[in-house]
Design an enzyme around this catalytic site. Structure first.
Site, PDB file in Angstrom:
ATOM      1  N   GLN A 207       0.821  -1.067   0.255  1.00 47.09           N
ATOM      2  CA  GLN A 207      -0.007  -0.041  -0.052  1.00 47.09           C
ATOM      3  C   GLN A 207       0.800   1.404   0.091  1.00 47.09           C
ATOM      4  O   GLN A 207       0.391   2.493  -0.002  1.00 47.09           O
ATOM      5  CB  GLN A 207      -0.814  -0.094   1.341  1.00 47.09           C
ATOM      6  CG  GLN A 207      -2.037  -1.155   1.329  1.00 47.09           C
ATOM      7  CD  GLN A 207      -2.758  -1.128   2.481  1.00 47.09           C
ATOM      8  OE1 GLN A 207      -2.685  -2.168   3.470  1.00 47.09           O
ATOM      9  NE2 GLN A 207      -3.134  -0.046   2.955  1.00 47.09           N
ATOM     10  N   PHE A 238      -5.965  -3.910   3.548  1.00 51.51           N
ATOM     11  CA  PHE A 238      -6.612  -3.712   4.842  1.00 51.51           C
ATOM     12  C   PHE A 238      -5.615  -2.996   5.931  1.00 51.51           C
ATOM     13  O   PHE A 238      -5.656  -2.835   6.978  1.00 51.51           O
ATOM     14  CB  PHE A 238      -7.344  -4.971   5.386  1.00 51.51           C
ATOM     15  CG  PHE A 238      -8.104  -5.683   4.668  1.00 51.51           C
ATOM     16  CD1 PHE A 238      -9.111  -5.028   4.075  1.00 51.51           C
ATOM     17  CD2 PHE A 238      -7.902  -6.718   4.432  1.00 51.51           C
ATOM     18  CE1 PHE A 238     -10.078  -5.650   3.079  1.00 51.51           C
ATOM     19  CE2 PHE A 238      -8.767  -7.494   3.391  1.00 51.51           C
ATOM     20  CZ  PHE A 238      -9.767  -6.912   2.693  1.00 51.51           C
ATOM     21  N   GLU A 242       0.854  -1.731   4.717  1.00 45.58           N
ATOM     22  CA  GLU A 242       1.287  -0.296   4.638  1.00 45.58           C
ATOM     23  C   GLU A 242       2.658  -0.272   5.196  1.00 45.58           C
ATOM     24  O   GLU A 242       3.463   0.385   4.828  1.00 45.58           O
ATOM     25  CB  GLU A 242       0.317   0.442   5.742  1.00 45.58           C
ATOM     26  CG  GLU A 242       0.930   1.947   5.827  1.00 45.58           C
ATOM     27  CD  GLU A 242      -0.424   2.753   6.623  1.00 45.58           C
ATOM     28  OE1 GLU A 242      -0.041   3.841   7.025  1.00 45.58           O
ATOM     29  OE2 GLU A 242      -1.373   2.184   6.723  1.00 45.58           O
ATOM     30  N   ARG A 320      -5.147   7.716  17.179  1.00 46.83           N
ATOM     31  CA  ARG A 320      -6.453   7.583  16.795  1.00 46.83           C
ATOM     32  C   ARG A 320      -7.410   7.004  17.582  1.00 46.83           C
ATOM     33  O   ARG A 320      -8.678   7.325  17.393  1.00 46.83           O
ATOM     34  CB  ARG A 320      -6.175   7.032  15.325  1.00 46.83           C
ATOM     35  CG  ARG A 320      -7.317   7.401  14.414  1.00 46.83           C
ATOM     36  CD  ARG A 320      -7.368   6.672  12.936  1.00 46.83           C
ATOM     37  NE  ARG A 320      -6.603   7.867  11.909  1.00 46.83           N
ATOM     38  CZ  ARG A 320      -7.415   8.600  11.446  1.00 46.83           C
ATOM     39  NH1 ARG A 320      -8.705   8.481  11.307  1.00 46.83           N
ATOM     40  NH2 ARG A 320      -6.906   9.402  10.452  1.00 46.83           N
ATOM     41  N   ARG A 352      -7.699  -1.438   9.031  1.00 46.19           N
ATOM     42  CA  ARG A 352      -8.807  -0.792   8.648  1.00 46.19           C
ATOM     43  C   ARG A 352      -9.566   0.027   9.783  1.00 46.19           C
ATOM     44  O   ARG A 352      -9.817  -0.625  10.766  1.00 46.19           O
ATOM     45  CB  ARG A 352      -9.786  -1.594   7.699  1.00 46.19           C
ATOM     46  CG  ARG A 352     -10.873  -0.704   7.088  1.00 46.19           C
ATOM     47  CD  ARG A 352     -11.667  -2.217   6.494  1.00 46.19           C
ATOM     48  NE  ARG A 352     -12.499  -1.193   5.378  1.00 46.19           N
ATOM     49  CZ  ARG A 352     -12.906  -2.199   4.727  1.00 46.19           C
ATOM     50  NH1 ARG A 352     -12.974  -3.431   4.514  1.00 46.19           N
ATOM     51  NH2 ARG A 352     -13.891  -1.556   3.615  1.00 46.19           N
ATOM     52  N   PHE A 354      -7.485   2.000  12.010  1.00 47.54           N
ATOM     53  CA  PHE A 354      -6.228   2.458  12.565  1.00 47.54           C
ATOM     54  C   PHE A 354      -6.256   2.901  13.972  1.00 47.54           C
ATOM     55  O   PHE A 354      -6.035   4.074  14.341  1.00 47.54           O
ATOM     56  CB  PHE A 354      -5.635   3.538  11.559  1.00 47.54           C
ATOM     57  CG  PHE A 354      -4.107   3.896  11.670  1.00 47.54           C
ATOM     58  CD1 PHE A 354      -3.357   3.031  10.919  1.00 47.54           C
ATOM     59  CD2 PHE A 354      -3.759   4.966  12.390  1.00 47.54           C
ATOM     60  CE1 PHE A 354      -1.925   3.230  10.845  1.00 47.54           C
ATOM     61  CE2 PHE A 354      -2.447   5.090  12.400  1.00 47.54           C
ATOM     62  CZ  PHE A 354      -1.489   4.251  11.759  1.00 47.54           C
ATOM     63  N   THR A 452      -3.273  11.885  10.598  1.00 52.97           N
ATOM     64  CA  THR A 452      -3.002  12.600  11.505  1.00 52.97           C
ATOM     65  C   THR A 452      -1.436  13.075  11.458  1.00 52.97           C
ATOM     66  O   THR A 452      -1.195  13.982  12.163  1.00 52.97           O
ATOM     67  CB  THR A 452      -3.360  11.863  12.881  1.00 52.97           C
ATOM     68  OG1 THR A 452      -2.684  10.674  12.833  1.00 52.97           O
ATOM     69  CG2 THR A 452      -4.851  11.617  13.267  1.00 52.97           C
ATOM     70  N   ALA A 521      -5.842   5.353   5.801  1.00 50.86           N
ATOM     71  CA  ALA A 521      -6.587   6.627   6.171  1.00 50.86           C
ATOM     72  C   ALA A 521      -7.805   7.048   5.517  1.00 50.86           C
ATOM     73  O   ALA A 521      -8.282   7.916   5.838  1.00 50.86           O
ATOM     74  CB  ALA A 521      -5.701   7.826   6.529  1.00 50.86           C
ATOM     75  N   GLU A 723     -12.829   3.137   5.550  1.00 49.04           N
ATOM     76  CA  GLU A 723     -12.924   2.690   7.001  1.00 49.04           C
ATOM     77  C   GLU A 723     -13.950   3.152   7.801  1.00 49.04           C
ATOM     78  O   GLU A 723     -14.259   2.194   8.622  1.00 49.04           O
ATOM     79  CB  GLU A 723     -11.839   3.511   7.628  1.00 49.04           C
ATOM     80  CG  GLU A 723     -10.268   2.938   7.174  1.00 49.04           C
ATOM     81  CD  GLU A 723      -9.050   3.830   7.807  1.00 49.04           C
ATOM     82  OE1 GLU A 723      -8.185   3.305   8.536  1.00 49.04           O
ATOM     83  OE2 GLU A 723      -9.295   4.938   7.923  1.00 49.04           O
TER      84      GLU A 723
END
Length: 783
Positions: A207, A238, A242, A320, A352, A354, A452, A521, A723
């Protein structure tokens, strides 16, 4: 507003995923399907068999003597950095040299002529380890004074202590929230192909191509411009791709450089699950005060997470969780603290939502508990605490909520699902007693959209128009089945007023768009769509200027419509127009760029505007449980979700449906379990249960709030969809809780932990029947 019906595939229209036919016929090309270069060899990881220990030595004699083995990759082969931490903390080695931190930690890699030979040889190493005490549970880590993997966050507003003491009612409790494996259909994979000089080409399932590029460059000790990363598509991500692909990309690249041959590494599912991170487990402790109407006065929450042996993305994930600890509710006085705890487990990572889902479900537990104390319908308590209902509009992180549509959205769903009548029917049914008990719940979601980490809120795109009128589109986002490429191409088709089929969507590559942000995100379409539109508008401006000069018309006399360009009285087919523009030496290529406005975040102060906007949704679920076995069935689920002015309603509905089911899996069947030796025992589909088709609601009604538009200037006034709907599955969990509570006439909140497996449901039923709280001794309530 519908686009011109004479062009196919503009925005705000249903359009099939551009690869849908290839997906279902097996013609879609994934990394493992790419034609293998001549001389390709294979790598496999050798891993630890203890959860914590001092690494004394490794004897590779039998490994090197195994059939087909070419050699080894160890920490000694890293000429650059032995760290693949996505935040640069230096705490996540490719291969450890002194201390083993979790069971299954990669220690070396075997390279052989075939994948099977590499796998078999990797098992032959003799690893000399001095075992050390290990901890896998977050509560045990806190009790043992284990360190945190990163700095905790604190959010605070108002006078919490006074609010807790002065309100008419107060309750305290604790909730365990389980993790989740990504279970993407396509596992981790990387293929490295060495080039001239220091060049390295990576094909991988990621990703975040730019991060893979940077990690490989750092490990090889070369600049980023020597490494190229290509991604055509992923078979699911998902969040699990990342940062977790870093290890496999680096290993493949190290081996490719060492032997000058292409190298592929593809772990089997067991090793994929043991060596890569998952959704964070949380233990949430809460202390809340409220009045007789159920309105919260004060809220104090501690959110402790099992992070694993290194930080990975645990800092922003736990941040988060705090950002979403309020969900849809205004807390007049609030204090929230995170505890990102180190454990001797694989480092947990993005998934998903986060961290948001863990914050949201704890908020919904609190609403349920308040309703139980007051003898109210939990929906009544929820609505009483909505931001719009309370008059307050400031979140715990001091961002104003000025776009809430929950009053209307929840009201519509309450009516369309016939919630009140069905709840009464459920209460009447349970009052008759019996083995089967029912529950129903309506839960909302408010989810903030943006990274963020403010600097990630940027994107680039590249558009070429060739002189035959065909268009090539490239952008920094990655396609993992969600339909991102389709939506971006729709934006470009709309901009030029041409058919979707005219646009060729090309693979994501760091050679075309540099410094990309992760497709995460829920911001993939927001960011890359605006960047692509920016590129298209640059080209259009040049084309309009050309038309004005060539046909002697004013700019407002030039119009793109239905595969034609109209310049005054002239109407020219798009192909011919582009050919003439090319002959006139008009530049037909442009790079686009976009950065999200208005956002800022001061983590040290715990204040700012980290989110550009909020997405909203709500769901109603009704369940039946068997009180003799704990087994249950989802009888019906109704969903109404806000995606703004949808770019592609068909794709968005698919995302909402899939997210709901994945969220239900997280809260019901998907259980991660480590044994006393620190071994993950749920490491394959045989032991880890994702939802089946038979687990879906018997009646499943999903609608988009088609009246909603984003107030902010997002791409065509749409909203993110990846998400937010994941948390709609919480309605199933809450309905299960109501069904369990019925065995004690709703006098006690069952305090189910997640996932609510049939075993947990059965044990909660038995505890309530025995006269105790569903969760035993983890909380107290007084009123």
């Amino acid at each position: 507003m519908k686009t011109d019906v004479t062009i196919r595939g503009g925005v705000h229209t249903d359009l099939q995923h551009d690869s849908a036919a290839k997906h279902v016929t097996g013609r879609a090309t994934y990394t493992d399907d790419i034609n293998e270069p001549k001389g390709l060899i294979h790598a496999c990881l050798g891993v630890s068999d203890v959860a914590h220990g001092t690494l004394n030595a490794i004897d590779y004699t039998d490994v090197l003597a195994a059939p087909g083995v070419i050699g080894l990759i160890t920490a000694d082969d890293l000429t650059g950095s032995n760290d693949i931490s996505p935040t640069g903390r230096g705490d996540e080695p490719v291969f450890p040299t002194e201390t083993i931190q979790f069971h299954g930690q990669p220690l070396f890699a075997v390279v052989a002529e075939s994948r099977m030979q590499a796998r078999r040889a990797a098992e032959l190493a003799k690893i000399d380890v001095t075992p050390l005490p290990h901890i896998t549970d977050v509560s045990e880590a806190i009790a043992a004074d284990y360190p945190m993997v990163t700095e905790p966050l604190k959010l605070q507003r108002g006078d919490v202590e006074t609010a807790l003491k002065s309100a008419p009612h107060r309750l305290q409790g604790s909730m365990r929230i389980g993790g989740q494996d990504h279970m993407y259909l396509e596992g981790q994979i990387a293929m490295a192909v060495p080039g001239e000089d220091d060049e390295m080409l990576l094909h991988c399932s990621t990703q975040h191509p730019s991060e893979a590029q940077h990690m490989v460059a750092h490990a090889l000790g070369v600049p980023s411009n020597a490494v190229s990363v290509n991604v055509r598509r992923m078979g699911g991500g998902f969040g699990g791709k990342e940062s977790q692909m870093n290890l496999f990309c680096v290993v493949a690249a190290l081996a490719a450089r060492k032997w000058g041959r292409a190298v592929k590494i593809r772990p089997d599912r067991d090793q994929d699950m043991t060596a890569t991170g998952k959704r964070h487990d949380f233990v949430v402790d809460y202390d809340v005060s409220f009045d007789g109407d159920g309105r919260i006065h004060g809220f104090d929450g501690t959110y402790a997470a099992r992070c694993g042996f290194s930080a990975d993305l645990s800092g922003p994930v736990t941040d988060r969780a705090l950002f979403h600890a309020d969900n849809a509710y205004f807390y007049p006085h609030v204090r929230l603290v995170s505890k990102p705890m180190k454990t001797n487990t694989v480092s947990n990572t993005a998934f998903r939502g986060f961290g948001g889902p863990q914050g949201v479900i704890a908020a919904e537990r609190v609403m349920e508990e308040i309703a139980c104390v007051l003898g109210k319908d939990p929906l009544e308590v929820r609505k009483a605490n909505f931001y719009s209902a309370r008059g307050g509009d400031l979140t715990p992180y001091h961002q104003e909520v000025n776009d809430s549509i929950l009053d209307r959205l929840v009201g519509e769903l309450e009516d369309s699902s016939d919630y009140q009548a069905r709840r009464k029917a459920v209460l009447d049914y349970n009052a008759r007693g019996g083995i089967i008990r029912k529950g129903i719940a309506l839960t909302p979601v408010k989810f903030g959209i943006s990274f963020t980490a403010t600097w990630f809120n940027q994107a680039g795109a590249l558009i070429h128009i060739y002189n035959d009128g065909s268009i090539a589109l490239n952008h920094g986002g990655t396609e993992m089945g969600q339909g991102l490429n389709t939506k971006i191409a729709q934006v470009v088709a709309e901009a030029f007023q041409v058919d979707f089929d005219r646009i060729k969507i090309t693979k994501t590559t760091t050679e075309k768009v540099p410094n990309t942000s992760a497709t995460a995100a829920s911001s993939g379409t927001d960011l890359n769509g605006m960047a692509a539109l920016n590129a298209a508008e640059q080209i259009k401006a040049r084309l309009v200027k050309f038309a004005c000069e060539h046909w002697n018309v004013a700019p407002d006399g030039v119009r793109f419509a239905a595969n034609m360009v109209h310049a005054g009285a002239e109407s020219i087919p798009f192909d011919s127009f582009i050919k003439q523009a090319y002959m006139a030496r008009v530049q037909l290529s442009a790079t686009g760029f976009y950065k999200t406005p208005k956002i800022h975040w001061d983590r040290a102060a715990g204040k700012g505007t980290p989110f550009y906007y909020f997405a909203y949704g709500a769901s109603v679920s009704e369940v039946s449980i068997d009180t003799l076995t704990g087994e249950y069935q989802i009888e019906r689920s109704d969903v109404l979700h806000d995606v703004g002015l949808s770019l592609n309603p068909a794709l968005d509905l698919g995302q909402v449906e899939g997210a709901f089911i994945q969220g239900v899996g997280w809260l019901t069947t998907e259980e991660l379990w480590w044994d006393e030796a620190g071994r993950l025992r749920t490491h394959a589909p045989s032991t880890y249960k994702i939802p089946l088709a038979s687990d879906r609601p018997r009646e499943f009604n999903v609608k988009l709030a088609d009246w909603s538009q984003n107030r902010e200037r997002t791409i065509k006034r749409s909203k993110a969809v990846g998400e937010p709907p994941f948390m709609l599955g919480i309605s199933v969990f809450e309905a299960l809780s109501m069904a369990v509570a019925s065995v004690a006439d709703y006098r006690e909140c069952p305090r189910l932990d997640a996932p609510a497996t049939p075993e947990r449901v059965l044990m909660a039923v038995e505890r309530l029947r025995a006269g105790g709280t569903g969760q035993g001794d983890t909380g107290q309530a007084d009123g």
